[in-house]
Write an enzyme that holds these catalytic residues in place. Structure first.
Site, mmCIF file in Angstrom:
data_model
loop_
_atom_site.group_PDB
_atom_site.id
_atom_site.type_symbol
_atom_site.label_atom_id
_atom_site.label_comp_id
_atom_site.label_asym_id
_atom_site.label_seq_id
_atom_site.Cartn_x
_atom_site.Cartn_y
_atom_site.Cartn_z
ATOM 1 N N ASN A 143 0.854 -1.183 0.000
ATOM 2 C CA ASN A 143 0.000 0.000 0.000
ATOM 3 C C ASN A 143 0.890 1.232 0.000
ATOM 4 O O ASN A 143 1.688 1.438 0.910
ATOM 5 C CB ASN A 143 -0.934 -0.003 1.213
ATOM 6 C CG ASN A 143 -1.975 -1.110 1.108
ATOM 7 O OD1 ASN A 143 -2.462 -1.412 0.021
ATOM 8 N ND2 ASN A 143 -2.298 -1.737 2.214
ATOM 9 N N ARG B 219 0.701 4.365 0.593
ATOM 10 C CA ARG B 219 0.021 5.499 1.241
ATOM 11 C C ARG B 219 0.087 5.300 2.750
ATOM 12 O O ARG B 219 0.547 4.275 3.234
ATOM 13 C CB ARG B 219 -1.446 5.503 0.814
ATOM 14 C CG ARG B 219 -2.107 4.150 1.083
ATOM 15 C CD ARG B 219 -3.608 4.166 0.930
ATOM 16 N NE ARG B 219 -4.175 2.845 0.872
ATOM 17 C CZ ARG B 219 -4.544 2.103 1.910
ATOM 18 N NH1 ARG B 219 -4.370 2.556 3.142
ATOM 19 N NH2 ARG B 219 -5.064 0.907 1.744
ATOM 20 N N VAL C 123 -4.759 3.243 7.612
ATOM 21 C CA VAL C 123 -5.709 3.498 8.693
ATOM 22 C C VAL C 123 -5.059 3.193 10.052
ATOM 23 O O VAL C 123 -5.180 3.966 11.006
ATOM 24 C CB VAL C 123 -6.978 2.625 8.506
ATOM 25 C CG1 VAL C 123 -7.910 2.754 9.704
ATOM 26 C CG2 VAL C 123 -7.703 2.987 7.210
HETATM 27 P P1 ADP Z 1 -5.788 -0.134 5.451
HETATM 28 O O1 ADP Z 1 -4.807 -1.203 5.198
HETATM 29 O O2 ADP Z 1 -5.214 1.229 5.571
HETATM 30 O O3 ADP Z 1 -6.764 -0.496 6.492
HETATM 31 P P2 ADP Z 1 -7.989 -0.406 3.748
HETATM 32 O O4 ADP Z 1 -7.893 -1.444 2.691
HETATM 33 O O5 ADP Z 1 -8.911 -0.604 4.880
HETATM 34 O O6 ADP Z 1 -6.531 -0.080 4.123
HETATM 35 O O7 ADP Z 1 -8.325 0.945 3.006
HETATM 36 C C1 ADP Z 1 -8.318 2.197 3.620
HETATM 37 C C2 ADP Z 1 -9.491 2.970 3.149
HETATM 38 O O8 ADP Z 1 -9.463 3.106 1.749
HETATM 39 C C3 ADP Z 1 -10.802 2.310 3.491
HETATM 40 O O9 ADP Z 1 -11.710 3.318 3.775
HETATM 41 C C4 ADP Z 1 -11.156 1.555 2.209
HETATM 42 O O10 ADP Z 1 -12.534 1.399 2.081
HETATM 43 C C5 ADP Z 1 -10.573 2.473 1.157
HETATM 44 N N1 ADP Z 1 -10.017 1.782 -0.017
HETATM 45 C C6 ADP Z 1 -8.876 1.108 -0.113
HETATM 46 N N2 ADP Z 1 -8.655 0.669 -1.349
HETATM 47 C C7 ADP Z 1 -9.699 1.083 -2.098
HETATM 48 C C8 ADP Z 1 -10.040 0.972 -3.475
HETATM 49 N N3 ADP Z 1 -9.284 0.359 -4.361
HETATM 50 N N4 ADP Z 1 -11.204 1.518 -3.861
HETATM 51 C C9 ADP Z 1 -11.974 2.162 -2.984
HETATM 52 N N5 ADP Z 1 -11.690 2.320 -1.702
HETATM 53 C C10 ADP Z 1 -10.563 1.791 -1.243
HETATM 54 MG MG MG Z 2 -4.354 -5.304 1.756
#
Ligand code: ADP
Ligand code: MG
Ligand code: ADP
Length: 447
Positions: free
Chosen positions: A290, A292, A295
């Site tokens: 990821n 970025r 969360v």
């Molecule tokens: P983390 O590993 O930071 O928990 P998440 O997969 O939960 O990552 O994603 C963080 C946020 O971004 C959440 O609100 C999720 O719904 C949103 N998100 C992540 N990837 C996507 C995507 N490809 N399309 C839409 N929303 C996404």
């Molecule tokens: Mg993942």
């Protein structure tokens, strides 16, 4: 140093970034949608600009409006937070072309890691162990059948552009493969506008363990340790912790070293997370990266004392990392719980509405990242996560005790939340004794 940052996000993460800016003496500008006029990020930022109606594609995903706002308000940079445009390489490219610093990696790296099958191939070539599976995407039913037979069932079908736990399906029986293959393909097309699919071996009873890295634009990179995010519902994280109880110091070092090697060889800079699955024998396999802020980044901040958002800003300003690996000391244990506006008794249906009674917990080692307040209307248009509780204890036992205490104290009236569900997890014997894997919630709660 950057002087004025546009924050292209909302909710708790926008507030989190505003606070980092304020501490650093940097001006913050936020954008907001018409549904968010009364949001906390609008109240707290130095400047706020309404850029469109409630639907995300008209506001928080509206690249043109965001770039125009950044230019008109004189911002030198944009922080995308997570979700929304944070992993949109086109957005990063536009920022670059217009001379606005995107606080994150280059568009090239976002692109490379955003396609999960390409990312796997790249990591494999660097020498990172990856989950066994197809080499790149699978383009026909016949190919899917052949590859699945080769790697052996169960297999997992994944959308190459997937994220947020969506576009993932497990196939236990080869008779279901073709059907599931076409379902994922269709879902991927609808959700991600890209129907490329790849196939992986389904790792049985794994733990999700990820490494947080920081790397500057001068080739320095460090690992801030791992986070265990195995408590998931439908492949989405619910409770996270660090250190992980699933690995030992030896494996921890191996994972950290390989993550650093990967970002150095890629020439990647800014914050990033390399996600692995760890099996019962502590073998670890790269799953995705990821590109970025995540969360769950606060658990890492609690045990390292390092502010990851400030580091992102310093890196984007062109500074050298001020820490070397030896400076990183992990102290104690930290847990994060995600509070969502949802009803666990109604299949976790989102529950927007007005909060008409609120008590936010506090205390030693308890941090609440949220944008809610008494009287706040949780809009229906966005993600249901409304708060994160992060605790820091001397060990896992103390963290769990603190988290239970904080959750029990948290009062949110007017809307349904998953608070009680989180408490049930923390009371579960298997959770408490570290006897769990990514299937924990599905198995213990049948949801
Ligand atoms: P983390 O590993 O930071 O928990 P998440 O997969 O939960 O990552 O994603 C963080 C946020 O971004 C959440 O609100 C999720 O719904 C949103 N998100 C992540 N990837 C996507 C995507 N490809 N399309 C839409 N929303 C996404
Ligand atoms: Mg993942
Ligand atoms: P996303 O981009 O949605 O975060 P990931 O590829 O990171 O998708 O996978 C999300 C979750 O799905 C993982 O944390 C893990 O629980 C599960 N998962 C993904 N791939 C596998 C696999 N090969 N075997 C077992 N579980 C997996």
């Amino acid at each position: 140093m950057l002087k004025k940052i546009l924050i292209a996000n909302r909710g708790e993460i926008a507030v989190r970034i505003i606070r980092a800016c304020r501490e650093m003496g940097i001006c913050s500008v936020v954008i907001y949608s018409q549904a968010d006029a009364n949001s906390l990020h609008v109240k707290l930022a130095d400047q706020a600009v309404c850029i469109g109606p409630a639907p995300s594609n008209k506001s928080y995903l509206n690249i043109k409006a965001i770039i125009e706002t950044a230019c008109l308000t004189g911002c030198d940079s944009i922080h995308p937070g997570f979700g929304f445009l944070s992993e949109n390489s086109h957005f990063a490219k536009v920022c670059d072309e217009i001379g606005i610093k995107f606080i994150g990696p280059t568009c090239k790296h976002i692109d490379l890691m955003g396609n999960k099958s390409k990312a796997k191939e790249t990591m494999k070539n660097i020498g990172v162990p990856v989950v066994p599976g197809s080499d790149g995407n699978v383009s026909t039913e016949q190919e899917a059948i052949e590859i699945s037979n080769k790697i052996g069932y169960p297999v997992i079908l994944k959308a190459a552009s997937g994220g947020g736990g969506k576009g993932i399906r497990i196939v236990y029986d080869k008779n279901n493969l073709v059907k599931e293959y076409n379902i994922v393909k269709q879902e991927a097309k609808i959700s991600f506008n890209d129907d490329s699919i790849y196939i992986e071996k389904f790792i049985q009873n794994p733990r999700h363990v990820e490494i947080q890295v920081l790397s500057d634009e001068h080739g320095n990179a460090i690992s801030l340790g791992e986070r265990d995010c195995s408590i998931q519902r439908r492949n989405q994280k619910v409770l996270e912790e660090t250190p992980s109880m699933a690995i030992n110091d030896d494996v921890r070092k191996q994972m950290g070293d390989i993550a650093i090697k990967a970002v150095k060889e890629l020439g990647y800079h800014n914050a990033g997370t390399i996600e692995f699955l760890v099996d019962k024998n502590m073998n670890f396999y790269f799953m995705e990266m990821n590109t970025r802020l995540q969360v769950e980044h606060p658990v890492t901040e609690m045990v390292t004392g390092i502010d990851i958002v400030k580091e992102q800003i310093k890196i984007a300003s062109g500074e050298n990392l001020e820490y070397t690996q030896n400076d990183i000391k992990i102290i104690g244990h930290s847990l994060e719980a995600r509070i969502n506006a949802e009803n666990p008794d109604k299949n976790f249906m989102p529950c927007p509405g007005i909060i008409n009674g609120l008590h936010i917990p506090g205390g030693n080692g308890i941090r609440i990242d949220t944008a809610i307040y008494d009287g706040y209307m949780v809009p229906q248009n966005y993600d249901s996560m409304i708060a994160k509780i992060i605790v820091h204890g001397k060990d896992r036992k103390e963290s769990i005790a603190k988290m239970k205490s904080a959750l029990a104290e948290f009062v949110i009236e007017g809307i349904d939340t998953n608070r009680d569900f989180l408490l049930k997890i923390l009371d579960n014997e298997k959770y408490v004794t570290n006897n769990y894997d990514t299937s924990f919630i599905a198995k213990e709660f049948n949801v």
